[in-house]
Each structure stands twice: as structure tokens, then as C-alpha cells.
Design a protein around this motif. Structure first.
Motif, mmCIF file in Angstrom:
data_model
loop_
_atom_site.group_PDB
_atom_site.id
_atom_site.type_symbol
_atom_site.label_atom_id
_atom_site.label_comp_id
_atom_site.label_asym_id
_atom_site.label_seq_id
_atom_site.Cartn_x
_atom_site.Cartn_y
_atom_site.Cartn_z
ATOM 1 N N ASP A 200 0.828 -1.209 0.000
ATOM 2 C CA ASP A 200 0.000 0.000 0.000
ATOM 3 C C ASP A 200 0.860 1.256 0.000
ATOM 4 O O ASP A 200 0.571 2.234 -0.700
ATOM 5 C CB ASP A 200 -0.921 0.007 1.218
ATOM 6 C CG ASP A 200 -2.000 -1.055 1.128
ATOM 7 O OD1 ASP A 200 -2.302 -1.498 0.002
ATOM 8 O OD2 ASP A 200 -2.525 -1.451 2.178
ATOM 9 N N SER A 309 -11.162 -2.089 -2.661
ATOM 10 C CA SER A 309 -10.534 -1.457 -1.506
ATOM 11 C C SER A 309 -10.254 0.005 -1.764
ATOM 12 O O SER A 309 -10.122 0.444 -2.905
ATOM 13 C CB SER A 309 -9.228 -2.172 -1.138
ATOM 14 O OG SER A 309 -8.280 -2.010 -2.173
ATOM 15 N N SER A 311 -7.751 3.082 0.293
ATOM 16 C CA SER A 311 -6.819 3.333 1.390
ATOM 17 C C SER A 311 -6.407 4.791 1.392
ATOM 18 O O SER A 311 -6.367 5.445 0.345
ATOM 19 C CB SER A 311 -5.578 2.436 1.253
ATOM 20 O OG SER A 311 -4.888 2.707 0.052
ATOM 21 N N ASN A 335 -2.955 5.853 8.786
ATOM 22 C CA ASN A 335 -3.285 5.069 7.599
ATOM 23 C C ASN A 335 -4.573 4.288 7.846
ATOM 24 O O ASN A 335 -4.722 3.640 8.881
ATOM 25 C CB ASN A 335 -2.140 4.106 7.274
ATOM 26 C CG ASN A 335 -2.446 3.225 6.083
ATOM 27 O OD1 ASN A 335 -2.521 2.008 6.199
ATOM 28 N ND2 ASN A 335 -2.630 3.830 4.932
ATOM 29 N N SER A 336 -5.497 4.369 6.916
ATOM 30 C CA SER A 336 -6.747 3.611 7.024
ATOM 31 C C SER A 336 -7.035 2.917 5.703
ATOM 32 O O SER A 336 -6.684 3.418 4.628
ATOM 33 C CB SER A 336 -7.912 4.527 7.410
ATOM 34 O OG SER A 336 -8.180 5.460 6.385
ATOM 35 N N ARG A 337 -7.700 1.780 5.806
ATOM 36 C CA ARG A 337 -8.013 0.984 4.616
ATOM 37 C C ARG A 337 -9.343 0.278 4.828
ATOM 38 O O ARG A 337 -9.572 -0.333 5.886
ATOM 39 C CB ARG A 337 -6.908 -0.040 4.361
ATOM 40 C CG ARG A 337 -7.158 -0.962 3.164
ATOM 41 C CD ARG A 337 -6.072 -2.004 3.075
ATOM 42 N NE ARG A 337 -6.317 -2.953 1.995
ATOM 43 C CZ ARG A 337 -5.851 -2.832 0.768
ATOM 44 N NH1 ARG A 337 -5.098 -1.794 0.462
ATOM 45 N NH2 ARG A 337 -6.115 -3.733 -0.152
ATOM 46 N N ASN A 339 -11.877 -2.569 2.932
ATOM 47 C CA ASN A 339 -11.698 -3.615 1.937
ATOM 48 C C ASN A 339 -12.876 -4.583 1.967
ATOM 49 O O ASN A 339 -13.315 -5.014 3.045
ATOM 50 C CB ASN A 339 -10.380 -4.349 2.218
ATOM 51 C CG ASN A 339 -10.197 -5.567 1.355
ATOM 52 O OD1 ASN A 339 -10.513 -6.665 1.773
ATOM 53 N ND2 ASN A 339 -9.680 -5.392 0.161
ATOM 54 N N GLU A 364 -11.468 -3.878 7.542
ATOM 55 C CA GLU A 364 -10.902 -2.533 7.585
ATOM 56 C C GLU A 364 -9.680 -2.558 8.482
ATOM 57 O O GLU A 364 -9.491 -3.481 9.286
ATOM 58 C CB GLU A 364 -11.918 -1.520 8.100
ATOM 59 C CG GLU A 364 -12.398 -1.795 9.521
ATOM 60 C CD GLU A 364 -13.452 -0.803 9.976
ATOM 61 O OE1 GLU A 364 -13.192 -0.119 10.989
ATOM 62 O OE2 GLU A 364 -14.510 -0.725 9.335
#
Length: 819
Positions: A200, A309, A311, A335-337, A339, A364
Motif C-alpha cells: 500500500d 478497496s 486506502s 493510515n486507514s483501509r 476492503n 478494515e
């Protein structure tokens, strides 16, 4: 834009007021009685310019104070020390004006009057100058690829650029990085480890932000010994120019699905403070599909998967230069994601559909990291002490739903997993460097790392519901109920305490570095499944020596010989003994009896610089003891299924050589080529059978960069990745041809990029195996894509950044950038 400039100017004002006198700078202790004033206007329109930066320096070019103009273009700056000073007047898009003043008790107030600023059309050239072609330098413990325009135009992100770097491969499907064919590699950014998923992170770093890529294939004792194949260190351009500077990068990838990526980099340096902020986003879907066929039972598994996804990555921080001897830096990374993974698996036996299962995983992750760094430089050049602390916490909950889609329903295959993952990392280290003489240097360091992992998994099972007459209720809704089926929990803590010493000595044309790292490794793990509890502990003390010898008979020739010992410790996924469903015919389970694998690595490199480029030849040998390998065994609970696990094989020997070259064929045509060949001998036991295999693999890359005009470039890239063989699998080779173009617009401040990847759609993962069952398989992904991107750079000011030593490096770096 006006609001953004105002915010940065406001920060400037606060920091200018907060300047701290220092005993080490006697000029700052002079009486501050001076006042200057003036009005800034545009030379052509004669209109006032608000938010202009006014910087006051002494005769030694050290910043004393400063301020900004108001809405009317006026400024007044007080508390200027007596004596001669230099006034620099800076604003985005305008030439910097310089005035000399002298403050005395008699002449303490100076009116500069109306100052006219001229527009600067070529100001951008002062911000960043990138060489036409990449160059390679062999240093004492690393190979440095200085990124030129030929590599920059090869990709819009760090991930795409690295795939064009010799010895490095980036998996187009997973984003995983390998070095010399091995994915067991550490990735650093500006010499620091990252707490964010590497795949990422690299998608968020623009290729234009990268100054160089360092391949540390045989790291010294100064480095963390984990990562068998070595370390890749990405060095970013120093982004600490006086004033305000920024760049915006955005792009769209078009294939079976469309994916968007964008990033913004900004910094504002004034006085003794450098503020920086970076923000990146990736959003889109990826399709993957594949098939695995077994010949012993005539079964076929068809996989159809989609990953949706998005991010986000934000980094904000500051470098504070108290004086020439003391620097404090801090930053936070958020940082966030989100999915959603949707996978469908169909299993047929003898051409009859037996199972059609669907897996939907809604997950997530949120990661928060904080870094604090303090550097003390002593009077002697190169003599310094650096303290650093890192704190990182992450949460990644998941909700997985497994369903069998064929009637009559087998509800044992219908269940939900509710997963909660928590991880925390604490790292503290001290680095001390002392040049004992002009030709010798001593490096010492201490480090403590604490890693905590906790995972909770609750499985709920669907059960049939019958009426009072014993008949199944099947009205489409109320025919089953959900009950608790299983509960698993594991806690896995790792503590590592280490110390290192390095001694460097230069004898005329010969340089030597000898070192050793001492580590105490402690692990405490608990695995719980229902009423079953398994404890896992490990306690190991190890010494990791290293030695480097570099000989430079001339400025254009360099020879290097090196040795180091490294380790690869089992991860939590490799030792977790709890069985997990992977596919209808595959179950995954860890091996709590895994031992660390240790590697003794030897290397020899020769680098030749010539008028039109450079040439590098290298050879290596690695002896791996207790090699950790992925093994497929017959599932002891169901012989029709296979069990995916890990085991220590007896030994693993790897050796090979590589050649790379940068060459300017013509003024308009440059090439960047690399070739490597390596052999791997491996032996081990799978399904009770002693196996041994010798694997030979060839990899080749060729990048051609063509200059059509001053602003228009074209590129043609070819890659061949040889097949591989382990004790259970044979993998077919892959190849790829990409082409692209870039056009500079808006007076050089903007760049439009076009690119087509894998024109002939030849990238696919294809394998075959005879153990534990005769089988073949192939997996495909969205490898053929078209990309269009745009980057715009703005800002001004000459670079006055103060370099400081970055951890795990021997060079000065700034504190900004993506980490």
C-alpha cells in the motif's frame, strides 16, 4: 489556494516569534533593537502582494527572524540584532529579492519603502533537478541507484518504479517485493522501517519523489538482521526548501476495472522549523481468477475473486533546528483501509459440480504511528548522537461470511467468522558515531523492540430448524438459526534487545568495515481454541558478524567483498496451530515447532564507470540453515484434501551472479539493462518423502528511454522472469512488454503521463506439482492496463535544508516524506 498560503504564512509568523536564543550562536545574544518595514508590490501591476515571506539572516547566512506581509502588502519586523543583516523577500512564482541592512543604536529603524517583485518563470528549476539518466554507485555496504528521468518516467508510483530496478521484482498481483527472487526482504524509507503495509505504501509514493534506491543485499551489523535477501531503502528528495513548496499527483488506471490514485506533498520551511504534510489515496477494484486441477481424483477448482478497496495515508510532522548542534523531529502517520473481498470457488469431480461456495470478507484497518527523533552534533564533524522512539498501533477487524450456494444446503459449510486483530509496536534506539581520525570511525548502538499481537475469532454456525412434526422449515427465511460454533484466541508477544558495534578504517585506496550485532530474542505466545490451550515460547541469544572490504584503484573502478550473518524468524501466521479454512480442498495451519532460519551470505561486486554510463558485475553465495519453506501435505483429517503448512527443510544453498548497465546509445536514446542468474539447491521432507531439487532461474530487464523533444519522451520496457522450482512446485516463466510517454506542460510545472502495461497479456502465474498429488494450476490478474496521470509542481525558494543522519543509514537525510 489563498487560504492555503495564508495558513502557511500564519505558521511562519508563529515560528518567527518563537525563535530561541542559543549560547552556541553569539550573534543571537546581541541586542535586538532593530525594526524594518516596507511594502511589497507586483512590478508590472503595481498591486500589493499579501502573505509574502520576509526572512532575516546574519552575515553567516543563518536565519535570525522573519515575518509576512499583510493584506495590504505591508510588513514590520522587530527585534533584529545589531550589525549587518540580509533581508530575503520570497513569494511563490516571483524572483527572490535580497537587501542588505545595518542595524545600530543610531540607526535602529529602517524603512525599505516600496519593493517590486518580478515574476519568476523558471523558479521551478531551483526546487528539483533530476539527471537525465540513472547512475549506479557501489558504496561500502550498499549499491545506490540514483534515479534519473529514465527511471522516473518508468512509473508514476514507487511500486512501478521499483519494478524497473535491477535485482528487484514487484508482484503485479499482490504488490509484494522480492530481491534476487526472494520475498524475504525489508523495505525502509529514508532509512526507517514503515509500520504500513509495504504494498500500500509504495503505491502512494510518487516516483518523482524518489532520489535514489539503495540495494543492501548484504547488510552490516548496524541493521536489524531480519530479512534474508537483504534490504531495499528508498531515499526521497529532500523537501525542506525555504518557503512553501508542493506537488500534486493524480492518475487513473483502466483495465477490467478502473482504479484511482492521488497524492499531495507539501512543506513549509521558515526560520528554524520545517513543516511537512503528505496525503495519498488509492481507490478501486481488482479482479483475479484461477484454476487448480488434480489428476488423481479428476477434481477441478475454479476461483473467481474481486478485491474492492480504498486506502488513505496521511503524514504530518516537523523538523525543529534549535541550532547547528541540536535537531528535533517528530511526525505522525495515519493510515486507514477499507476492503471488501468477494471470492467464489466451484469444485467439480468428473465434470459434475460438487460445490459452489462463496466467501465475502468485509474488513478494515487503521494504523496510527508516532515517531520522535533527537540528534546532537558535537564539535567534531561527523561526531553525533541520535535518539529515536517509534510507537505504532493498529486494529483490523473482519467479518467473513462463508456460504454454500448449492441446494440441498449443507449448513456445515455456512458460517460466519468475526475477527478482531490488534497489533502494537514500540521501538527505542540510540546511535552513536565518532570519527576517531580522518581515516577511521566508530559506530555504536542500542535498540529495544516490543511487538504485541492479539487475535480473537468467533465462528457462528447455521443449524437447521424443524417444526413440531419434525419437518424442515424452508420458507426461504426461517429455516435455520445461528449458534456459536467455535472460539479461537491467540496472543503473540516478541521482545528483542540488541546492541551493535562497527569499526571503519581506510587505508589509502582500501576501505574496511568490521562489525557485530548482539541480540536477545524472546517470544511468548498463547493459542486457545475452545477448551484447548497451546503455549509457545522461544528464547535465543545470537551474534551477527559482518565484514566489508572495498578497493578503489581509480575513480572509475571499484571492487567489494563482503560477509554477513542474518536471520528469518517465524511469523505469527507460520506458527499459529489453529486450523483455518482456505478453499474447499485446502486447509491452512501453522507449525508451532518452527525454528528460525539463519543465513551466511558472501558477496563480490565490481563497478565500472565510463563516459556513457556505468557497468556492474556481482556474484553471491548464501548458505541457509533450517530453511523455512511452505509445504503441502495430505490432510490427516481428510485424505481428499491437502493441508498447507510450514516446515524447516534441511538446507538451502543459493548462489548466482548479476550484470547491470546504464548506457547512452545516442543523445536521444538511453538504456538501462540488468541480467541475473541464480541457482538454488534445496532438500527437505514432504509427506514423509525425502526430496531434493536444484533450481536455476534467469531474470532480464531492458528499459529504453527515447527523447523526442525537450518536453516529450517515450519509453519501451521489456521484462523476463524465469521460472522456479522448489521441492514441491515448478513455476513457469513470465514476461511483459510495457510502453509509455510523458509530456511536460504548463512551462515545465506539469507532466502528463500515458502508459500501457503488459501489452500482450503474458503475465500469469502457472505451476505444476507431483507432491502430494499430481496437479496443475494457473492464476491471472488485471495485468494489461492503461494509465493516464498528471502531476503539477509549484513553490519556490532555494534549498537551505539542514541534513541530519537518519537511522540505519550513513548519509544525511531530511525528516519529511512518506514513511
Amino acid at each position: 489556494m489563498k487560504k492555503l498560503i495564508f495558513i502557511c504564512s500564519f505558521i511562519f509568523t508563529l515560528t518567527a516569534i518563537a525563535q530561541i536564543p542559543s549560547e552556541s550562536n553569539p550573534i543571537e545574544n546581541n541586542l535586538k533593537t532593530g525594526v524594518i518595514s516596507g511594502i511589497i508590490v507586483d512590478k508590472i501591476t503595481n498591486t500589493a502582494i499579501p502573505y509574502v515571506s520576509i526572512i532575516i539572516k546574519n552575515a553567516e547566512d543563518k536565519i535570525q527572524t522573519g515575518g509576512i506581509t499583510d493584506d495590504e502588502g505591508s510588513f514590520t519586523i522587530k527585534q533584529i540584532p545589531e550589525g549587518e543583516s540580509i533581508v530575503e523577500i520570497q513569494f511563490i512564482g516571483y524572483k527572490t529579492e535580497v537587501k542588505k541592512i545595518t542595524i545600530s543604536r543610531v540607526n535602529s529603524k529602517i524603512d525599505l519603502g516600496i519593493i517590486e517583485l518580478k515574476e519568476e518563470t523558471s523558479q521551478l528549476d531551483e526546487v528539483l533537478v533530476v539527471a537525465e539518466t540513472s547512475t549506479i554507485t557501489q558504496k561500502i555496504d550498499r549499491k545506490v541507484i540514483n534515479v534519473g528521468k529514465d527511471l522516473t518516467s518508468a512509473g508514476t508510483t514507487a511500486s512501478e518504479l521499483l519494478n524497473n530496478v535491477q535485482s528487484v521484482s514487484v508482484d503485479s498481483q499482490t504488490g509484494n517485493i522480492s530481491l534476487r527472487g526472494n520475498e524475504n526482504v525489508r523495505v525502509l524509507v529514508d532509512g526507517k522501517p514503515t509500520n504500513i503495509n509495504v504494498a500500500d505504501l509504495l503505491k502512494q509514493i510518487p516516483s518523482t519523489s524518489i532520489k535514489s534506491v539503495e540495494l543492501i543485499t548484504n547488510p552490516s551489523a548496524k541493521y536489524n538482521p531480519e530479512g534474508m535477501s537483504g534490504i531495499i531503502n528508498i531515499v526521497l528528495h529532500k523537501n525542506a526548501n525555504i518557503g512553501f513548496n508542493a506537488s500534486i499527483n493524480t492518475g487513473l488506471t483502466m483495465g477490467e476495472n478502473n482504479r484511482f490514485n492521488g497524492s499531495a506533498n507539501m512543506n513549509f520551511k521558515t526560520g528554524k522549523v520545517n513543516f511537512f504534510a503528505n496525503y495519498g489515496v488509492n481507490d478501486g477494484k481488482n479482479d483475479n481468477y484461477g484454476v487448480v486441477e488434480r489428476f488423481d481424483n479428476n477434481s477441478v477448482q475454479n476461483f473467481d475473486m474481486q478485491d474492492d478497496s480504498n486506502s488513505y495515508l496521511l503524514k504530518v510532522g516537523a523538523d525543529i533546528y534549535f541550532n547547528d548542534k541540536n535537531t528535533f523531529s517528530f511526525y505522525t502517520t495515519q493510515n486507514s483501509r477499507d476492503n471488501i473481498f468477494n471470492g467464489n470457488t466451484k469444485v467439480t469431480f468428473n465434470n459434475v459440480l460438487n460445490s459452489n461456495s462463496q466467501m465475502v470478507v468485509d474488513g478494515e484497518s487503521d494504523t496510527k504511528a508516532y515517531n520522535f527523533n533527537y540528534t546532537l552534533d558535537f564539535e567534531k564533524k561527523g561526531h553525533n548522537l541520535e535518539l529515536e522512539a517509534n510507537f505504532s498501533d493498529s486494529e483490523s477487524p473482519e467479518l467473513a461470511d462463508y456460504q454454500e450456494l448449492i441446494r440441498p444446503y449443507d449448513l456445515t459449510s455456512n458460517y460466519n467468522d468475526i475477527v478482531k486483530n490488534e497489533r502494537g509496536t514500540r521501538l527505542f534506539n540510540i546511535d552513536y558515531t565518532n570519527p576517531l581520525s580522518e581515516n577511521s570511525k566508530l559506530e555504536l548502538g542500542l535498540e529495544a523492540r516490543f511487538n504485541e499481537t492479539r487475535n480473537t475469532n468467533v465462528t457462528t454456525q447455521h443449524e437447521f430448524i424443524y417444526d413440531s412434526n419434525g419437518n424442515l422449515i424452508d420458507d426461504g427465511n426461517d429455516w435455520f438459526e445461528t449458534k456459536l460454533k467455535d472460539y479461537t484466541f491467540f496472543e503473540y508477544n516478541r521482545d528483542i534487545y540488541s546492541a551493535y558495534v562497527n569499526y571503519n578504517q581506510k587505508f589509502n585506496k582500501l576501505s574496511m568495515q568490521l562489525g557485530a550485532r548482539f541480540e536477545q530474542y524472546e517470544v511468548d505466545g498463547t493459542f486457545v481454541k475452545g477448551n484447548e490451550t497451546i503455549n509457545y515460547t522461544d528464547d535465543i541469544f545470537s551474534i551477527y558478524p559482518s565484514a566489508f572490504f572495498t578497493y578503489n584503484p581509480s575513480d572509475k573502478n571499484q571492487f567489494q567483498l563482503s560477509y554477513s550473518r542474518r536471520v528469518d524468524r517465524p511469523s505469527i501466521g507460520q506458527v499459529n496451530p489453529i486450523r483455518e479454512w482456505s478453499t474447499p480442498l485446502i486447509t491452512s495451519v501453522g507449525n508451532p515447532n518452527l525454528k528460525p532460519q539463519f543465513t551466511n551470505s558472501y558477496e563480490f561486486n565490481y563497478t565500472k564507470q565510463h563516459e556513457k554510463g556505468s557497468f556492474t558485475l556481482g556474484t553471491f553465495y548464501r548458505r541457509v540453515n533450517d530453511n523455512i519453506d511452505r509445504i503441502l501435505n495430505v490432510d490427516p483429517l481428510d485424505e481428499d484434501k491437502v493441508e498447507l503448512s510450514f516446515n524447516n527443510t534441511e538446507s538451502n544453498n543459493r548462489y548466482g551472479f548479476e550484470i547491470s548497465s546504464n548506457y547512452r546509445i545516442a543523445k536521444w536514446w538511453r538504456t538501462n539493462a540488468s541480467f541475473d542468474l541464480y541457482t538454488q539447491k534445496e532438500s527437505g521432507i514432504a509427506n514423509g518423502e525425502q526430496l531434493e531439487v536444484t533450481n536455476n532461474s534467469i531474470n532480464f530487464r531492458l528499459s529504453n528511454n527515447f527523447t523526442a523533444t525537450k518536453n516529450l519522451r517515450f519509453q519501451l520496457f521489456t521484462m523476463y522472469r524465469g521460472g522456479g522450482e522448489s521441492i514441491q512446485f515448478k513455476v513457469d516463466p513470465m514476461w511483459m512488454i510495457n510502453t509509455g510517454a510523458s509530456l511536460n506542460v504548463l512551462k515545465g510545472k506539469g507532466t502528463v503521463s500515458l502508459r500501457v502495461n503488459d501489452i500482450f497479456e503474458s503475465m500469469k502465474f502457472k505451476f505444476k506439482s507431483e507432491n502430494p498429488y499430481p496437479s496443475t494450476g494457473q492464476f491471472n490478474w488485471e495485468s494489461r492496463t492503461a494509465y493516464i496521470g498528471f502531476m503539477y509542481r509549484f513553490g519556490g525558494g532555494k534549498n537551505k535544508a539542514k541534513g541530519r543522519k537518519s537511522r540505519d543509514k550513513n548519509e544525511a537525510q531530511n525528516g519529511g516524506g512518506f514513511i
